[in-house]
Design an enzyme around this catalytic site. Sequence first.
Site, PDB file in Angstrom:
ATOM      1  N   LYS A 183       3.262  18.004  -6.256  1.00 30.10           N
ATOM      2  CA  LYS A 183       4.657  17.814  -5.838  1.00 30.10           C
ATOM      3  C   LYS A 183       5.329  16.951  -6.899  1.00 30.10           C
ATOM      4  O   LYS A 183       5.018  15.779  -7.070  1.00 30.10           O
ATOM      5  CB  LYS A 183       4.690  17.135  -4.462  1.00 30.10           C
ATOM      6  CG  LYS A 183       5.999  16.456  -4.073  1.00 30.10           C
ATOM      7  CD  LYS A 183       7.139  17.429  -3.867  1.00 30.10           C
ATOM      8  CE  LYS A 183       8.441  16.716  -3.490  1.00 30.10           C
ATOM      9  NZ  LYS A 183       8.984  15.802  -4.500  1.00 30.10           N
ATOM     10  N   GLY A 238       3.267   5.740  -5.682  1.00 30.27           N
ATOM     11  CA  GLY A 238       4.581   5.443  -5.115  1.00 30.27           C
ATOM     12  C   GLY A 238       4.528   4.144  -4.339  1.00 30.27           C
ATOM     13  O   GLY A 238       3.667   3.294  -4.595  1.00 30.27           O
ATOM     14  N   SER A 239       5.414   4.007  -3.364  1.00 29.28           N
ATOM     15  CA  SER A 239       5.523   2.712  -2.678  1.00 29.28           C
ATOM     16  C   SER A 239       4.371   2.510  -1.685  1.00 29.28           C
ATOM     17  O   SER A 239       3.778   3.473  -1.177  1.00 29.28           O
ATOM     18  CB  SER A 239       6.851   2.631  -1.929  1.00 29.28           C
ATOM     19  OG  SER A 239       6.798   3.457  -0.790  1.00 29.28           O
ATOM     20  N   ASN A 241       4.613   1.410   1.345  1.00 27.17           N
ATOM     21  CA  ASN A 241       4.962   1.909   2.681  1.00 27.17           C
ATOM     22  C   ASN A 241       4.682   3.398   2.815  1.00 27.17           C
ATOM     23  O   ASN A 241       4.096   3.845   3.794  1.00 27.17           O
ATOM     24  CB  ASN A 241       6.442   1.645   2.989  1.00 27.17           C
ATOM     25  CG  ASN A 241       6.642   0.192   3.348  1.00 27.17           C
ATOM     26  OD1 ASN A 241       5.680  -0.513   3.648  1.00 27.17           O
ATOM     27  ND2 ASN A 241       7.884  -0.270   3.300  1.00 27.17           N
ATOM     28  N   VAL A 242       5.112   4.164   1.814  1.00 28.34           N
ATOM     29  CA  VAL A 242       4.870   5.611   1.878  1.00 28.34           C
ATOM     30  C   VAL A 242       3.372   5.883   1.797  1.00 28.34           C
ATOM     31  O   VAL A 242       2.831   6.734   2.512  1.00 28.34           O
ATOM     32  CB  VAL A 242       5.648   6.357   0.768  1.00 28.34           C
ATOM     33  CG1 VAL A 242       5.270   7.833   0.742  1.00 28.34           C
ATOM     34  CG2 VAL A 242       7.153   6.205   0.972  1.00 28.34           C
ATOM     35  N   GLY A 243       2.660   5.123   0.967  1.00 26.61           N
ATOM     36  CA  GLY A 243       1.207   5.291   0.842  1.00 26.61           C
ATOM     37  C   GLY A 243       0.517   5.130   2.197  1.00 26.61           C
ATOM     38  O   GLY A 243      -0.402   5.884   2.536  1.00 26.61           O
ATOM     39  N   GLU A 260      -2.023   4.785  -5.602  1.00 23.74           N
ATOM     40  CA  GLU A 260      -1.585   3.892  -6.674  1.00 23.74           C
ATOM     41  C   GLU A 260      -0.204   3.399  -6.246  1.00 23.74           C
ATOM     42  O   GLU A 260       0.793   4.093  -6.408  1.00 23.74           O
ATOM     43  CB  GLU A 260      -1.533   4.731  -7.968  1.00 23.74           C
ATOM     44  CG  GLU A 260      -1.975   3.978  -9.178  1.00 23.74           C
ATOM     45  CD  GLU A 260      -0.792   3.407  -9.874  1.00 23.74           C
ATOM     46  OE1 GLU A 260      -0.378   2.293  -9.469  1.00 23.74           O
ATOM     47  OE2 GLU A 260      -0.268   4.046 -10.777  1.00 23.74           O
ATOM     48  N   CYS A 294       4.712  -0.034 -12.070  1.00 28.07           N
ATOM     49  CA  CYS A 294       4.005  -0.781 -11.024  1.00 28.07           C
ATOM     50  C   CYS A 294       3.199  -1.929 -11.617  1.00 28.07           C
ATOM     51  O   CYS A 294       2.700  -2.766 -10.877  1.00 28.07           O
ATOM     52  CB  CYS A 294       3.133   0.156 -10.215  1.00 28.07           C
ATOM     53  SG  CYS A 294       1.776   0.799 -11.166  1.00 28.07           S
ATOM     54  N   GLU A 391       7.869  -6.470  -4.943  1.00 26.55           N
ATOM     55  CA  GLU A 391       8.095  -5.829  -6.234  1.00 26.55           C
ATOM     56  C   GLU A 391       9.611  -5.594  -6.428  1.00 26.55           C
ATOM     57  O   GLU A 391      10.264  -5.023  -5.548  1.00 26.55           O
ATOM     58  CB  GLU A 391       7.350  -4.493  -6.204  1.00 26.55           C
ATOM     59  CG  GLU A 391       7.344  -3.750  -7.498  1.00 26.55           C
ATOM     60  CD  GLU A 391       6.464  -2.486  -7.407  1.00 26.55           C
ATOM     61  OE1 GLU A 391       6.527  -1.787  -6.381  1.00 26.55           O
ATOM     62  OE2 GLU A 391       5.741  -2.224  -8.367  1.00 26.55           O
TER      63      GLU A 391
HETATM   64  C1  SIN Z   1       2.983   3.120 -13.044  1.00 26.89           C
HETATM   65  O1  SIN Z   1       3.975   2.424 -13.026  1.00 26.89           O
HETATM   66  O2  SIN Z   1       2.573   3.656 -11.998  1.00 26.89           O
HETATM   67  C2  SIN Z   1       2.203   3.417 -14.297  1.00 26.89           C
HETATM   68  C3  SIN Z   1       2.405   2.459 -15.373  1.00 26.89           C
HETATM   69  C4  SIN Z   1       1.486   2.705 -16.530  1.00 26.89           C
HETATM   70  O3  SIN Z   1       0.727   3.674 -16.543  1.00 26.89           O
HETATM   71  O4  SIN Z   1       1.502   1.911 -17.449  1.00 26.89           O
END
Ligand code: SIN
Length: 480
Positions: A183, A238-239, A241-243, A260, A294, A391
């Site tokens: 997706k 993703g976030s 919460n969604v995870g 992740e 992230c 975050e």
């Molecule tokens: C991410 O923000 O999920 C990946 C960042 C990265 O691979 O350096």
Amino acid sequence: MQPKLQDPSLLKLNVGFINDEWVPARSGKTFEVHDPATRFLVGTCPEFTKAETNEAILAARDAFSKFHLQTGRQRSRILRRWYDEVMANADDLAILITWENGKPLNDAKAEIAYAAGFLEWFSEEAARIYGDTIQGSNPTHRMITYKEPIGVCGLITPWNFPAAMITRKVAPALAAGCTVVCKAPGETPFTALALMELACRAGLPPGVLNMITALDNTIEIGHMLTTSPLIDKVSFTGSTNVGKILMKQSSYTLKKLSMELGGNAPFIVFEDADFDAAIAGAIIAKFRSSGQTCVCANRIYVQAGMYERFVKAFTEKVKSFKVGNGFDAATTHGPLVQARAVEKVDSHVRDAVKKGGKITVGGHGLSLGPAFYAPTVIRDMTADMDIAREETFGPVAGIFSFTTEEEVVKLANNTSIFRVAESLKIGMVGVNTGVISDPASPFGGVKESGFGREGSKYGLAEFQVIKTVTFGGMGKTLKI
Ligand code: SIN
């Protein structure tokens, strides 16, 4: 003026890729993708539904029966050809990234090299999948293990690295012998679709990779991928919460998961650090992709003796940024992905100021457009501020002061860097560097930042199951 691709056929308008065919949504519905810098329309994409997602799942399931029988070497060659295609079309792919994500063209080019790195890395891993031979407790038993592909994978990727997050998930899945329904993110689908086109040119067999696009139907497609008994593994970036929602949905069919999720990375500077390296490291760790990764440093802790000097030099560096359209050669930092993201960033800034933080640069939106926010530095940060806990995902650096190591890592007063690295309860630590992303390195978080690893041999293991075969009656039982 709209950017031009050397190969215009890489811009896939109004079609996704299901069961080896470029198809529109059956409903005819599409959604618009806009350049975050100018708000101009990049193009429209199909709004697929559960029904088409199910077709993609069936195609991937069917393809799995043959694809998993390919040798690792065969899969390796496909991935290697895909890598070559991506490198040969790097300029066009970078244009697509800047166009729909907003990041500066040079950063987009760097992302393509990073994305291609996963194809290269896993093309090498595909041919080197090993099991074990094990001595059993029963002397007449012999055991061997196989690493088998887990099956059909539902991969849900984010917009912040429109190319690299696709290859980081798809490449190990294919290397392991899995098939995929991916997706693509609603904000940046065109990079995903261009990668799909290049995978076809590389000779990926029918049904092995399917690319679904949607914006409004994202939740229903996520539901389909996490509840279908035909999907064996879900990997999501993703976030948090969604995870959690996806994890709950996946529990009914007990899928293997990789999550992740959001981060809140600390960046710690001790008084004895190399000052210039600390500034450079903090700048890249905080402002890469305008703070939208992230692993971006969300909290910068500087030891008291260096605090004033650090804040001053860091602020000067941020003042030298050139914010603008990612296609302008002078631009160092682009917009956020959409205007909505600016609201959260600004609310974090207002919260910090209300609680005593002082802005040394930035702290406001920009007349360049609704998705732009001035790179911001806030000093005198405290633990009760939102930035300390959540975050920000934007270009705001909050700088905290600390006195002792105990304070910063809650440990005994010992400045061994190994000790600090080992005592931090986080998934990845950079020592003397703000750059930790590498296809060869296990990438992932702990606690509410998720679980599972991407990249490296561990990234491959996420798409495998171990089968143990025990042979009985293989030896004599000796009486001693
Ligand atoms: C991410 O923000 O999920 C990946 C960042 C990265 O691979 O350096």
